[in-house]
Design a protein around this motif. Structure first.
Motif, short mmCIF file in Angstrom:
data_model
loop_
_atom_site.label_atom_id
_atom_site.label_comp_id
_atom_site.label_asym_id
_atom_site.label_seq_id
_atom_site.Cartn_x
_atom_site.Cartn_y
_atom_site.Cartn_z
N GLY A 76 0.17 8.82 1.29
CA GLY A 76 -0.92 7.92 0.95
C GLY A 76 -1.36 8.00 -0.50
O GLY A 76 -2.35 7.39 -0.88
N LYS A 107 2.95 6.55 -3.75
CA LYS A 107 4.36 6.63 -4.17
C LYS A 107 5.11 5.35 -3.82
O LYS A 107 5.78 4.75 -4.67
CB LYS A 107 5.07 7.81 -3.47
N SER A 108 5.00 4.95 -2.54
CA SER A 108 5.74 3.76 -2.11
C SER A 108 5.24 2.52 -2.84
O SER A 108 6.02 1.65 -3.20
CB SER A 108 5.58 3.54 -0.61
N THR A 109 3.94 2.45 -3.05
CA THR A 109 3.38 1.31 -3.76
C THR A 109 3.97 1.22 -5.16
O THR A 109 4.38 0.15 -5.61
CB THR A 109 1.85 1.42 -3.82
N1 LIG Z 1 -0.43 -3.87 1.80
C1 LIG Z 1 -1.44 -2.99 1.69
N2 LIG Z 1 -2.71 -3.39 1.87
C2 LIG Z 1 -3.73 -2.52 1.76
N3 LIG Z 1 -3.59 -1.22 1.48
C3 LIG Z 1 -2.36 -0.75 1.29
C4 LIG Z 1 -1.21 -1.61 1.38
N4 LIG Z 1 -0.10 -0.86 1.14
C5 LIG Z 1 -0.54 0.39 0.92
N5 LIG Z 1 -1.88 0.47 0.99
C6 LIG Z 1 -2.69 1.68 0.78
O1 LIG Z 1 -2.27 2.27 -0.42
C7 LIG Z 1 -2.25 3.66 -0.31
C8 LIG Z 1 -0.92 4.20 -0.78
O2 LIG Z 1 0.08 3.77 0.09
P1 LIG Z 1 1.59 4.19 -0.12
O3 LIG Z 1 2.01 3.80 -1.47
O4 LIG Z 1 2.37 3.62 1.02
O5 LIG Z 1 1.51 5.76 0.02
P2 LIG Z 1 2.69 6.82 0.08
O6 LIG Z 1 2.47 7.71 -1.10
O7 LIG Z 1 2.50 7.58 1.37
O8 LIG Z 1 4.00 6.10 0.06
C9 LIG Z 1 -2.56 4.00 1.13
O9 LIG Z 1 -3.88 4.46 1.20
C10 LIG Z 1 -2.42 2.70 1.86
O10 LIG Z 1 -3.37 2.61 2.88
#
Ligand SMILES: Nc1ncnc2c1ncn2[C@@H]1O[C@H](COP(=O)(O)OP(=O)(O)O)[C@@H](O)[C@H]1O
Ligand SMILES: [Mg+2]
Lengths: 279, 332
Positions: B39, B42-44
């Motif tokens: 959260g 990273k993925s974002t």
């Molecule tokens: N499409 C979206 N809409 C709203 N919030 C999002 C969306 N995608 C990710 N988030 C939020 O952004 C944050 C980072 O997500 P993400 O990048 O998936 O984390 P991680 O590091 O686990 O890959 C999380 O708190 C998630 O809830």
């Protein structure tokens, strides 16, 4: 050991309930079908007995088929049902995809607006619809019926399909985008096949009320050339005399096409469920 | 082939700021790992690089070209997903071919690339199968193959090993490392697992709550963490943190890794009681409740008999003790 007998008695109970329900649900249909093969007197004297050698009579079917236009009514019903179904599924799925896939201003509001249609019966708008059809010259056309039924079927279709589409993996759609697929290709080639079970469910829910509807054919398309089968069967119900043989025969015949459509979709449904199991 | 520059990238979902200004430079051929807790964004960040998500502000530059408004397919990237994301209706061969067909690559060239990739990843026997007929490990290899045939400037991996079981994870990790050596391509790899990060990376980027905490080579992060977060995140078992005041030190926190503590039954710096011991064969993790330093984890190499309740003394290696100030930053 005890577990085995336990599960046997449990499944016996489940079967008993299901069989009882099946009998109750099919009983009226069964009565219609058996009586359609009987002579008029036998229908009234012993409505519960199946046709015997003496009481067997095809007069109902002869009357219906001799009426000539019955094939036309069938065709009308079929065209209206299949076209409406096609548009409901196509537009419903597209709207559901947009609502579940894209973040845009008013997304939630739009979903709510579309879902509202589930709660408000379209028949409340009959007068306005009739005026609209008169103004656009669509009275007594099958197009009028197709338009109304598409509007009637869309809310539930969108509601159900949007729910299912949001379960389709984001990664899969993103993989498609990276491979250069257009949004339309992603929708038609990747997403639709995965929500096929939901599409079949929606198809069945949409199809049956359209096929059975008497209201809109009576109001919007009562002409000889556009009569549907349900409306056509009404001509045997008179104010003073009702030709029960013909009514029952017409209703029995009307079951067939919808049964065929149902079988097609239910097979899709089962295939969808089994293929979805190995993702 | 492909460098990557990220300049002040920010991303918000509505009122939630997920990325709070990321700056990063990745040079050609580098293997960069984004690591951080679940959260943290990273993925974002990876999806912003891929173009699957638009940044709220900032720039993404791939191979010298500004791609901030270029669609994903035109960025010269390939991506491997945690859930494999193979096309269920296509055979393995067509899964790999689809992207190339879309880009208008000649059929002979497609054949050649698929043949090369499937040899590299031992996929030849499965080319005519559908994804449903493959195991998890095979599916992930197909997904990697689908990325390889595109010959991208930049490979993006989003937790590609998370859905595999432990043994397969090690194998596939090795395969990815070899792939990087053979292709010499730039790779960006996301994981929450610091072991994957340490074993694969040329350069690790530690993310926390939408910010970069530290960038550096694996040993750099291990030997000189910039702050408490990185110190706690890198290394397993986790670094022990002791309040400076308890030890009469001027700094806020003292950190010492479990492997930099020695134990003795007779004498030592901190007297403590054994709470629990984990015997792993190659080493033993001892949990000690110390009077002065609180709960400590000690990692002893080899077998060490420590009964719960026994008294042991722990002594830190003074050369490898970390000191952190009020703001969490390391103090020399
Ligand atoms: N499409 C979206 N809409 C709203 N919030 C999002 C969306 N995608 C990710 N988030 C939020 O952004 C944050 C980072 O997500 P993400 O990048 O998936 O984390 P991680 O590091 O686990 O890959 C999380 O708190 C998630 O809830
Ligand atoms: Mg993630």
């Amino acid at each position: 050991m005890s577990r085995a007998t336990n599960s046997f008695s449990r499944s016996a109970a489940a079967h008993a309930i299901l069989i009882a329900y099946t009998i109750i649900a099919l009983f009226p249909v069964f009565i219609i079908v058996i009586n359609s093969f009987k002579a008029r007197n036998a229908i009234f004297n012993a409505p519960m007995t199946p046709p015997t050698a003496e009481t067997f009579d095809l007069v109902g079917y002869r009357t219906v088929l001799a009426q000539g236009d019955f094939l036309q009514y069938f065709q009308n019903s079929f065209i209206v049902t299949v076209s409406s179904l096609f548009f409901v599924l196509l537009f419903g799925a597209m709207a559901a995809f947009a609502l579940s896939e894209y973040r845009f201003r008013g997304n939630k509001l739009m979903g709510l607006y579309l879902a509202l249609g589930i709660m408000i019966p379209i028949r409340l708008g009959t007068v306005a619809i009739l005026q609209l059809m008169v103004a656009s010259g669509l009275v007594n056309t099958l197009t009028a019926l197709v338009l109304v039924y598409t509007a009637q079927g869309l809310p539930l279709a969108i509601f159900i399909l949007a729910e299912f589409m949001s379960t389709v993996s984001d990664d899969l759609k993103n993989a498609g985008r990276i491979d250069g697929l257009s949004e339309y290709t992603i929708f038609f080639r990747l997403v639709l096949p995965l929500v096929r079970p939901a599409m079949a469910t929606v198809a069945v829910f949409t199809m049956i009320p359209i096929w059975n509807d008497l209201w809109f054919p009576l109001i919007l398309a009562p002409s000889e050339a556009t009569k549907t089968i349900t409306l056509g069967a009404q001509m045997f119900i008179g104010q003073y005399v009702t030709n029960w043989n013909a009514v029952l025969a017409a209703l029995s015949l009307a079951i067939l096409p919808v049964l065929v459509l149902y079988l097609i979709f239910s097979r899709q449904l089962i295939r969808g469920i089994t293929s979805g199991a190995v993702k | 082939m492909g460098s990557l520059n990220i300049e002040n990238v920010k991303k918000s979902f509505g009122p939630v700021d997920v990325l709070k200004g990321i700056d990063l430079a990745v040079s050609d051929g580098e293997f960069v790992v984004f690591v951080g807790p679940s959260g943290c964004g990273k993925s974002t960040l990876l999806r912003v690089i891929a173009g699957l998500e638009d940044a709220s502000s900032g720039h993404v530059i791939i191979d010298g070209n500004e791609v901030t408004s270029t669609p994903p397919a035109k960025r010269g990237i390939a991506m491997v997903f945690q859930t494999y994301a193979l096309y269920p209706h296509l055979t393995v061969r067509n899964n790999m071919a689809l992207g190339l067909k879309q880009a208008g690559t000649p059929a002979a060239e497609i054949e050649k690339r698929i043949a090369a990739a499937s040899t590299m990843l031992s996929l030849e026997p499965y080319l005519e199968r559908r994804p449903a007929e493959l195991s998890g490990g095979q599916r992930q290899r197909v997904a990697i193959g689908r990325a390889v045939v595109r010959e991208p400037k930049l490979f993006l991996f989003d937790e590609p090993l998370s859905n595999l079981d432990a043994a397969l994870r090690v194998n596939t990790r090795l395969e990815i490392a070899q792939l990087h050596r053979r292709l010499k391509a730039t790779m960006v790899y996301v994981t929450h697992d610091q072991v994957e990060a340490m074993t694969l990376a040329d350069k690790i980027v530690v993310l926390n709550a939408g910010r970069i905490e530290q960038v550096g080579a694996p040993m750099e992060l291990y030997n000189s963490p910039a702050n408490v977060f990185v110190a706690g995140f890198i290394g397993s078992p986790k670094m022990n943190f002791i309040e400076g005041a308890r030890l009469g030190e001027s700094v806020k926190t003292i950190g010492v890794r479990p492997e930099h503590l020695t134990v003795d039954a007779k004498k030592g710096a901190w007297k403590g009681t054994v709470i629990h011991a984990e015997h792993l064969g190659a080493d033993t993790n001892i949990y000690l409740d110390c009077e002065k330093a609180g709960l400590l984890t000690v990692r002893v190499f080899g077998v060490y008999d420590a009964e719960p309740g026994a008294t042991l003394y722990a002594t830190p290696d003074p050369a490898r003790t970390y000191r952190f100030g009020e703001d969490g930053r390391a103090v020399k």
